[in-house]
Design a protein around this motif. Structure first.
Motif, PDB file in Angstrom:
ATOM      1  N   ARG A  50       0.865  -1.180   0.000  1.00  5.64           N
ATOM      2  CA  ARG A  50       0.000   0.000   0.000  1.00  5.64           C
ATOM      3  C   ARG A  50       0.901   1.229   0.000  1.00  5.64           C
ATOM      4  O   ARG A  50       1.668   1.447   0.923  1.00  5.64           O
ATOM      5  N   PHE A  51       0.805   2.046  -1.049  1.00  5.17           N
ATOM      6  CA  PHE A  51       1.749   3.139  -1.232  1.00  5.17           C
ATOM      7  C   PHE A  51       1.368   4.415  -0.483  1.00  5.17           C
ATOM      8  O   PHE A  51       2.223   5.248  -0.221  1.00  5.17           O
ATOM      9  N   TYR A  52       0.104   4.560  -0.133  1.00  4.33           N
ATOM     10  CA  TYR A  52      -0.313   5.804   0.511  1.00  4.33           C
ATOM     11  C   TYR A  52      -1.093   5.543   1.784  1.00  4.33           C
ATOM     12  O   TYR A  52      -1.793   4.537   1.907  1.00  4.33           O
ATOM     13  N   ALA A  53      -0.957   6.484   2.723  1.00  3.98           N
ATOM     14  CA  ALA A  53      -1.650   6.401   4.002  1.00  3.98           C
ATOM     15  C   ALA A  53      -3.135   6.696   3.826  1.00  3.98           C
ATOM     16  O   ALA A  53      -3.566   7.194   2.784  1.00  3.98           O
ATOM     17  N   GLU A  54      -3.893   6.392   4.869  1.00  6.15           N
ATOM     18  CA  GLU A  54      -5.331   6.670   4.856  1.00  6.15           C
ATOM     19  C   GLU A  54      -5.667   7.973   5.577  1.00  6.15           C
ATOM     20  O   GLU A  54      -6.685   8.587   5.299  1.00  6.15           O
ATOM     21  N   ARG A  55      -4.819   8.384   6.478  1.00  4.57           N
ATOM     22  CA  ARG A  55      -5.069   9.621   7.223  1.00  4.57           C
ATOM     23  C   ARG A  55      -4.589  10.816   6.403  1.00  4.57           C
ATOM     24  O   ARG A  55      -3.514  10.780   5.799  1.00  4.57           O
ATOM     25  N   PRO A  56      -5.381  11.892   6.377  1.00  2.89           N
ATOM     26  CA  PRO A  56      -5.123  13.002   5.451  1.00  2.89           C
ATOM     27  C   PRO A  56      -3.755  13.672   5.599  1.00  2.89           C
ATOM     28  O   PRO A  56      -3.109  13.988   4.603  1.00  2.89           O
ATOM     29  N   ILE A  57      -3.290  13.873   6.825  1.00  2.00           N
ATOM     30  CA  ILE A  57      -2.020  14.590   6.999  1.00  2.00           C
ATOM     31  C   ILE A  57      -0.856  13.773   6.453  1.00  2.00           C
ATOM     32  O   ILE A  57      -0.012  14.270   5.710  1.00  2.00           O
ATOM     33  N   ARG A  58      -0.809  12.492   6.809  1.00  2.00           N
ATOM     34  CA  ARG A  58       0.264  11.613   6.301  1.00  2.00           C
ATOM     35  C   ARG A  58       0.144  11.451   4.792  1.00  2.00           C
ATOM     36  O   ARG A  58       1.142  11.456   4.074  1.00  2.00           O
ATOM     37  N   LEU A  59      -1.075  11.321   4.292  1.00  2.00           N
ATOM     38  CA  LEU A  59      -1.300  11.198   2.847  1.00  2.00           C
ATOM     39  C   LEU A  59      -0.804  12.440   2.114  1.00  2.00           C
ATOM     40  O   LEU A  59      -0.121  12.342   1.094  1.00  2.00           O
TER      41      LEU A  59
ATOM     42  N   LEU B 195       3.096  15.079  -1.369  1.00  2.00           N
ATOM     43  CA  LEU B 195       4.028  16.196  -1.558  1.00  2.00           C
ATOM     44  C   LEU B 195       5.446  15.688  -1.808  1.00  2.00           C
ATOM     45  O   LEU B 195       6.136  16.162  -2.722  1.00  2.00           O
ATOM     46  N   CYS B 196       5.883  14.720  -1.019  1.00  2.00           N
ATOM     47  CA  CYS B 196       7.226  14.150  -1.211  1.00  2.00           C
ATOM     48  C   CYS B 196       7.358  13.489  -2.577  1.00  2.00           C
ATOM     49  O   CYS B 196       8.382  13.636  -3.252  1.00  2.00           O
ATOM     50  N   ASP B 197       6.328  12.761  -2.993  1.00  2.00           N
ATOM     51  CA  ASP B 197       6.364  12.117  -4.307  1.00  2.00           C
ATOM     52  C   ASP B 197       6.411  13.155  -5.416  1.00  2.00           C
ATOM     53  O   ASP B 197       7.155  13.008  -6.393  1.00  2.00           O
ATOM     54  N   ALA B 198       5.627  14.228  -5.263  1.00  2.00           N
ATOM     55  CA  ALA B 198       5.620  15.287  -6.266  1.00  2.00           C
ATOM     56  C   ALA B 198       6.985  15.971  -6.342  1.00  2.00           C
ATOM     57  O   ALA B 198       7.479  16.272  -7.434  1.00  2.00           O
ATOM     58  N   LEU B 199       7.603  16.192  -5.183  1.00  2.00           N
ATOM     59  CA  LEU B 199       8.939  16.797  -5.167  1.00  2.00           C
ATOM     60  C   LEU B 199       9.966  15.881  -5.829  1.00  2.00           C
ATOM     61  O   LEU B 199      10.844  16.349  -6.562  1.00  2.00           O
TER      62      LEU B 199
ATOM     63  N   LEU C 114       1.715   4.381  10.833  1.00  2.00           N
ATOM     64  CA  LEU C 114       1.734   4.264   9.370  1.00  2.00           C
ATOM     65  C   LEU C 114       0.698   5.157   8.699  1.00  2.00           C
ATOM     66  O   LEU C 114       0.541   5.122   7.484  1.00  2.00           O
ATOM     67  N   GLY C 115      -0.017   5.923   9.493  1.00  2.00           N
ATOM     68  CA  GLY C 115      -1.043   6.788   8.918  1.00  2.00           C
ATOM     69  C   GLY C 115      -2.272   6.038   8.452  1.00  2.00           C
ATOM     70  O   GLY C 115      -2.975   6.475   7.549  1.00  2.00           O
ATOM     71  N   LEU C 116      -2.555   4.898   9.087  1.00  2.00           N
ATOM     72  CA  LEU C 116      -3.701   4.066   8.693  1.00  2.00           C
ATOM     73  C   LEU C 116      -4.797   4.181   9.741  1.00  2.00           C
ATOM     74  O   LEU C 116      -4.544   4.415  10.921  1.00  2.00           O
ATOM     75  N   ARG C 117      -6.020   3.979   9.296  1.00  2.00           N
ATOM     76  CA  ARG C 117      -7.167   4.018  10.212  1.00  2.00           C
ATOM     77  C   ARG C 117      -7.268   2.707  10.974  1.00  2.00           C
ATOM     78  O   ARG C 117      -6.789   1.674  10.514  1.00  2.00           O
ATOM     79  N   VAL C 118      -7.950   2.756  12.093  1.00  2.00           N
ATOM     80  CA  VAL C 118      -8.085   1.554  12.915  1.00  2.00           C
ATOM     81  C   VAL C 118      -8.943   0.516  12.209  1.00  2.00           C
ATOM     82  O   VAL C 118      -8.678  -0.685  12.276  1.00  2.00           O
ATOM     83  N   SER C 119      -9.964   0.955  11.501  1.00  2.00           N
ATOM     84  CA  SER C 119     -10.799  -0.025  10.779  1.00  2.00           C
ATOM     85  C   SER C 119     -11.307   0.582   9.490  1.00  2.00           C
ATOM     86  O   SER C 119     -11.183   1.773   9.265  1.00  2.00           O
TER      87      SER C 119
END
Length: 198
Positions: A2-11, A16-20, A193-198
């Motif tokens: 899974r390449f991206y987090a589920e929580r908005p701030i981490r995502l 942003l890092c990928d775009a940079l 990991l920036g993931l939701r609990v469920s």
């Protein structure tokens, strides 16, 4: 994976890092193209050498043809002028070699610029993204199976200072099957990991 987090701030931080990183690579390729074009401009003397050599060879060939018609000395004169024409051929060959050398240098400059600019991306950004993708993919799979494995992963991978929040012996609580500590550890692993609990 899974390449991206589920929580908005981490995502947002990941995007942003990928775009940079993409912008860095794109800018490096653009700079390499500029450098290659700048070096290729050094081919101008080579083109002039080829042109001058061709004209010199043609001029001597014409002169040799004309001189061959001169009585008595025509053949000798034509031979001498023919040897002069070979100087034009040497000049053409030198121009061609100059063009090839400049082209090789231009390609080398572009490759070096791209290679050196990719080093930070390959050394820092790419391994971190792959590690995250693996860890997040495993965490999502564990989340579907229950909190126990996530809690165990939290015990093995989270820093000690974060584990102290769950009491003095979180591992003992996990071994004893303390549901509250296991749930907290699982939540902490997912949050890291920036993931939701469920």
């Amino acid at each position: 994976m899974r390449f991206y987090a589920e929580r908005p701030i981490r995502l947002a931080a990941q995007v942003l890092c990928d775009a940079l990183a993409i912008a860095w690579v794109t800018g490096s390729c653009w700079l390499a193209g500029l450098a290659e074009s700048a070096v290729l401009e050094l081919q101008a003397p080579g083109h002039r050498m080829i042109e001058a050599g061709g004209e010199l060879r043609s001029t001597f060939a014409d002169a040799a043809g004309t001189a061959s018609g001169v009585p008595l000395v025509g053949d000798d004169l034509a031979g001498a002028l023919g040897r002069g024409g070979s100087a034009g051929g040497v000049l053409v060959d030198a121009g061609v070699r100059l063009l090839e050398a400049v082209e090789l240098a231009a390609t080398g400059a572009a490759v070096v610029i791209v290679a050196f600019s990719l080093l930070p991306v390959l050394a820092a950004w790419f391994p971190r993204r792959v590690r995250y993708a693996r860890a997040a993919g495993q965490a999502v799979a564990m989340r579907a199976r229950g909190a126990d494995l996530l809690a165990l992963r939290a015990l093995t991978e989270l820093p000690h200072r974060r584990l102290k929040r769950f009491g003095t012996e979180p591992a003992a609580a996990w071994r004893a099957g303390d549901a509250e500590v296991i749930a907290q550890l699982a939540r902490e692993r997912l949050a890291s990991l920036g993931l939701r609990v469920s």
